[in-house]
Each structure stands twice: as structure tokens, then as C-alpha cells.
Design a protein around this motif. Structure first.
Motif, short mmCIF file in Angstrom:
data_model
loop_
_atom_site.label_atom_id
_atom_site.label_comp_id
_atom_site.label_asym_id
_atom_site.label_seq_id
_atom_site.Cartn_x
_atom_site.Cartn_y
_atom_site.Cartn_z
N MET A 1 57.27 33.03 51.84
CA MET A 1 55.93 33.15 52.42
C MET A 1 55.41 31.80 52.89
SD MET A 1 52.60 35.00 50.88
CE MET A 1 51.30 35.54 51.96
N PHE B 1 51.73 30.01 54.13
CA PHE B 1 50.29 30.23 53.99
C PHE B 1 49.49 29.54 55.09
CE2 PHE B 1 52.30 30.32 49.85
CZ PHE B 1 51.76 31.44 49.25
N ASN C 1 49.56 24.91 51.50
CA ASN C 1 49.78 24.93 50.05
C ASN C 1 51.02 24.17 49.61
OD1 ASN C 1 47.53 26.49 49.99
ND2 ASN C 1 48.58 28.41 49.51
N LEU C 2 51.26 23.03 50.22
CA LEU C 2 52.31 22.15 49.70
C LEU C 2 51.84 21.57 48.38
CD1 LEU C 2 53.44 20.32 52.96
CD2 LEU C 2 54.64 22.14 51.74
#
Lengths: 257, 247
Positions: free
Chosen positions: A96, A98, A102-103
Motif C-alpha cells: 500500500m 499512502f 508515511n515513511l
């Protein structure tokens, strides 16, 4: 890269992802209302619709970020629930990307990419690193492995996030508005990478408002409103002769910009 | 501005200069008797530090263990967290020290040394606060981090270990530093069960020398120096960790 093992069952008949009457509530709000959708191997599905229409919830239910309240979701013949079998099928099949990347900000790019392969797939460090290098090259982030996420531009970060998902070697990639948080000049570089990925035969579900991208990548366009699939058609027909008024209005609004 | 931090010291020195009742000879480092007394007082430093450091280490672990069920989605683990935190916070440290030292051996049929009774009481008491600090720290981490960890199929333990806690701990470091300072101060209470730490040593010397003012002044300074050093250490650690913190 080694070819992914073929579907457990007889390929062309059963879809890779099968959703039947899936409903989801957030309190009293119904985010998904009996959604049914089949996605075949290598199929590219683009989902669009106004905000709050349930597009994100739909793909988040597929990899169990949200738990659906009714109906059934099957991936490769396995029911998606809290069982170990479902977890295994998600681990081996679903990646997925985002909207907000969202690292992991405290880890280097390399560590962002190898964490999943090392801990979830049990790969040896050398193999994980090799995998990371391969996919970083594929998303055109050379020589940045030792940097940290905040040293990269938004477009680069999103491409790293794509590489991170690919390092799990999934067969299905879910994209949740992958370019919505990007500055306009960086959208193209991310869409190019996604398009290249589409050409490799990856099964993809993309929530996006990039209609130009959708029109030449999608096999199937899905329009959602109020938690329901209102319209589903191949892109050509979807854009030229949408059936429902809601879809028409939505397309008019979005294509004007 | 920095000098303002030392105003208690300055005040004490000023007092020493203008009062005729001070008897600094008891701790005069130039006389053998004063030296002996000073060494006697400073000797308590070892136990104050050993006690506090051991207790904080245990309370951090205990606090984390108590914090995790408090973050669960289900109700029962959250209730366990709440009950523990509310219960422990309601007991005064001094009472807990007395209970652990005099009560626990009878209840559990074990013998417990003064040191470990002190460590246990301080650690339990502090763990409730640590649990709240951890809970706040973990909750402050963006939901996207949990979701990203889920999306690469990390187990709960791996997610906490490699993704959430490293980020959370960086954020709560100042609060953890505060707790260490708090612990150093609270360790003085363990003197009531006979732990030979700084405060106990001072009490004992006061009994033999009848110079409470001077001896307790030295005691105040001992804590002051110790805590200023710890604060500086925590700040140094923060700035060091801050360098690799990318948010």
C-alpha cells in the motif's frame, strides 16, 4: 526479479480480489454500503468520487487497515479477517501507498525499505539490501539510500514509499490518493513510476483524481458516492458517456480544473 | 540569566556571611574533623545514585509494560491500565516505602533488604507516572506510522520496537529526565527505613554534631549539584538525539 508464484487456484476464472456486499460503519455513518467488486489478476482499477464517498475506506478494508462490518472480502481465495491465514495472504500479496507517504522519519531510506523484508519476510540482510537497491533504482532514487526522508522532496518521498511497498514483492498494490499531498510539479514523476509499474502486470487499485492518468492506465473505472459504487465501466465509456447524473456532474467539475 | 539558576546557593552564601550563628567548622574541609564529616556525608551519594538509577530503570520498563494495555482497542486491557495507574498514584511514596519494607515480607514470606525495598517502592510509585508518559508519547505518534507498519506486515512487537517506540522515546525524553530528577529527590525518603543515602547520613551527623543548619545546608547543596548535573546530562542527550530526529 523472480516471478511471483501463480494464483493458488485456476487463474482466469476466480478473481484475485473478490468483494461481496461489503459494508462498513463509523459509528452511525455508513462508509461502505454493500459494495461488490471483482478484480482480476493484473487488472488496474481506478476509483474516484467525491470526498467521503468511501473510496479510501474501500481499499483500506482490502488490507485490513479497516475491518468491514458485513459482507466478505477474499484475496486469492482466502477470506480477509483476523486469522493467521489472512495475515499471510496480505503479507504475500498486498502493498500500500499512502497519501501522506508515511515513511519512517527516524530511519534512513535504506532502513525504511529493508525493515519489512527483514522482519516480516525473514530475508537475510544482504538479500534485503539487494532488493532495496533494485527497487530504489526502479523508482529512480539513486544514491539516496543513506539519507533520511525529510532530506528528500515530496515526490521523492512518495517514490521511496512505493519502493518500500514493492520490497514486500506484492501482487496487488493499493494507492490511496498517492499524489494528493504533492506539489503540482512533483505529480508527474510519481505518476510515471506508477504507470511503469502498471506496465509490469501488477494488479492495482488506485484512488485518485488524476483523470488523465486514469484514462490511459485503468482497465476499469469505478465511481463511488455515499459508500456505493454508482458506476463502473472501462475508461473510454466512463469518460465519454457516463450513465448517472452524479458521475456526470463529478466529471464535469473535476475535468474543468 | 544563567546565574539566576544558582540563586539558592547565592542566598545561602549571603546568609552565611551575615549570621553569627553559623558553625561551619563541622564541615570545614581544612580541618581533619571537618574532612571526616564531609566524607561521611558524601559517602551517601553512592546509595542515592544507585537507588535512583536502579529504580528508574525498573520503573521505565514497568511503565512501558503498563502503558501498552492502556493503548489497546479493547476495553479489558485498558481497565487494567487505569486501575494500576490510579491505584499506585493514590499511595504516597513514603507510605509505599514503609509498606514494602515492613509489610511485604509478611505478606509474601520473603526477606527484603533495605536497598531493594527502597528500589521496589520507588520503582512502583514512579511506574504509574512513567506509564502515563509512555502512553502520551506513543499516542503522539502519527496514525500513519502505525498504518505504514501494518502495510508492510510488521508484527505488533516489531512495529513497537522498530517504528513507534524509537520515535516516542525521543519525544518523551525531557519527561523521562524530569522523572529521574524527581526520583533522585524522592530517594531521600528511603532514609526512613535506614538506607544509608545522603539524607540518612546527614541525619546521623546532625545527631552527633548538633549542627543541623550547616549539615542540612550541605545536604541541600549535594542534591542541588547532583540534580543540576543530571539536568545538564539530559539536555545533552536530548540535543544529541535531536540531531538524528528528522521531525
Amino acid at each position: 526479479m523472480p516471478a511471483k508464484k501463480s494464483a493458488a487456484q485456476d487463474g482466469n476464472a476466480a478473481p484475485l480480489i473478490r468483494m461481496r456486499d461489503v459494508s462498513k460503519f463509523f459509528g452511525a455513518f455508513q462508509a461502505l454500503d454493500q459494495v461488490s467488486l471483482d478484480i482480476g489478476m493484473s487488472e488496474k482499477v481506478v476509483i474516484c468520487g467525491p470526498s467521503g464517498s468511501g473510496k479510501s475506506t474501500l481499499i483500506r478494508c482490502i488490507n485490513r487497515l479497516e475491518q468491514h462490518d458485513a459482507g466478505e472480502i477474499m484475496i486469492d481465495g482466502v477470506t480477509v479477517d483476523d486469522s493467521a491465514a489472512a495475515r499471510a495472504v496480505l503479507r504475500n500479496n498486498v502493498g500500500m501507498v499512502f497519501q501522506q507517504f508515511n515513511l519512517f522519519p527516524h530511519l534512513s531510506i535504506l532502513d525504511n525499505l529493508t525493515l519489512g523484508p527483514l522482519r516480516a519476510r525473514g530475508l537475510a540482510p544482504a538479500a534485503a539490501r539487494e532488493l532495496a537497491e533494485y527497487y530504489l533504482e526502479r523508482v529512480r532514487i539513486p544514491e539516496q539510500m543513506q539519507k533520511f526522508p525529510d532530506q528528500l522532496s515530496g515526490g521523492q518521498q512518495q517514490r521511496v514509499a512505493i519502493a518500500r511497498a514493492l520490497c514486500m514483492e506484492p501482487r496487488i498494490m493499493l494507492f490511496d490518493e498517492p499524489t494528493s499531498a504533492l506539489d503540482p510539479e512533483m505529480i508527474a514523476e510519481v505518476l510515471d513510476v506508477i504507470e511503469e509499474l502498471a506496465a509490469t502486470g501488477m494488479t492495482m487499485i488506485v484512488v485518485t483524481h488524476e483523470m488523465g492518468f486514469a484514462s490511459h492506465v485503468a482497465d476499469k473505472m469505478v465511481f463511488m458516492d455515499h459508500g456505493r459504487i454508482v458506476e463502473m465501466a472501462p475508461p473510454k465509456r466512463f469518460f465519454s458517456e457516463p450513465e448517472s447524473d452524479r458521475c456526470k456532474t463529478f466529471l464535469q467539475q473535476i475535468l474543468r480544473n | 540569566m544563567r546565574i539566576l539558576k544558582f540563586w539558592p546557593l547565592l542566598t545561602l552564601f549571603a546568609l552565611a556571611g551575615c549570621s553569627g550563628n553559623w558553625g561551619w567548622y563541622v564541615v570545614n574541609p581544612t580541618t581533619p574533623a571537618g574532612q571526616r564529616n564531609l566524607m561521611f556525608l558524601l559517602d551517601g551519594l553512592y546509595y542515592t545514585i544507585a537507588l535512583s538509577v536502579t529504580a528508574i530503570a525498573i520503573s521505565v520498563l514497568l511503565g512501558l509494560l503498563v502503558a501498552l494495555p492502556g493503548l489497546a482497542r479493547q476495553r479489558p486491557p485498558r481497565v487494567i491500565n487505569r486501575v494500576y495507574v490510579e491505584l499506585v498514584r493514590a499511595v504516597p511514596i513514603l507510605v509505599l516505602i514503609l509498606w514494602v519494607y515492613y509489610g511485604l515480607p509478611q505478606v509474601a514470606d520473603i526477606s527484603i533488604s533495605v536497598f531493594w525495598a527502597g528500589v521496589l517502592a520507588l520503582a512502583i510509585s514512579d511506574s504509574a507516572f512513567q506509564a502515563e508518559i509512555f502512553r502520551a508519547g506513543i499516542q503522539s505518534i502519527d496514525r500513519g506510522q502505525h498504518e505504514a507498519a501494518h502495510s508492510i506486515s510488521l508484527s505488533y512487537v516489531d512495529k513497537m520496537r522498530f517504528v513507534i517506540l524509537p520515535q516516542a522515546i525521543k519525544r518523551i525524553l525531557p519527561a523521562l529526565g524530569n522523572q529521574l530528577v524527581y526520583m533522585l529527590k524522592m530517594s531521600s525518603l528511603v532514609s526512613v527505613i535506614g538506607m544509608e543515602e545522603l539524607t540518612r547520613r546527614a541525619n546521623e551527623l546532625v545527631v552527633t554534631e548538633y549542627r543541623p543548619l550547616e549539615i542540612y545546608t550541605v545536604l541541600v547543596m549535594e542534591y542541588l549539584v547532583l540534580i543540576l548535573l543530571v539536568s545538564a546530562g539530559v539536555r545533552w542527550l536530548e540535543s544529541r538525539m535531536g540531531m538524528s530526529d528528522r521531525r
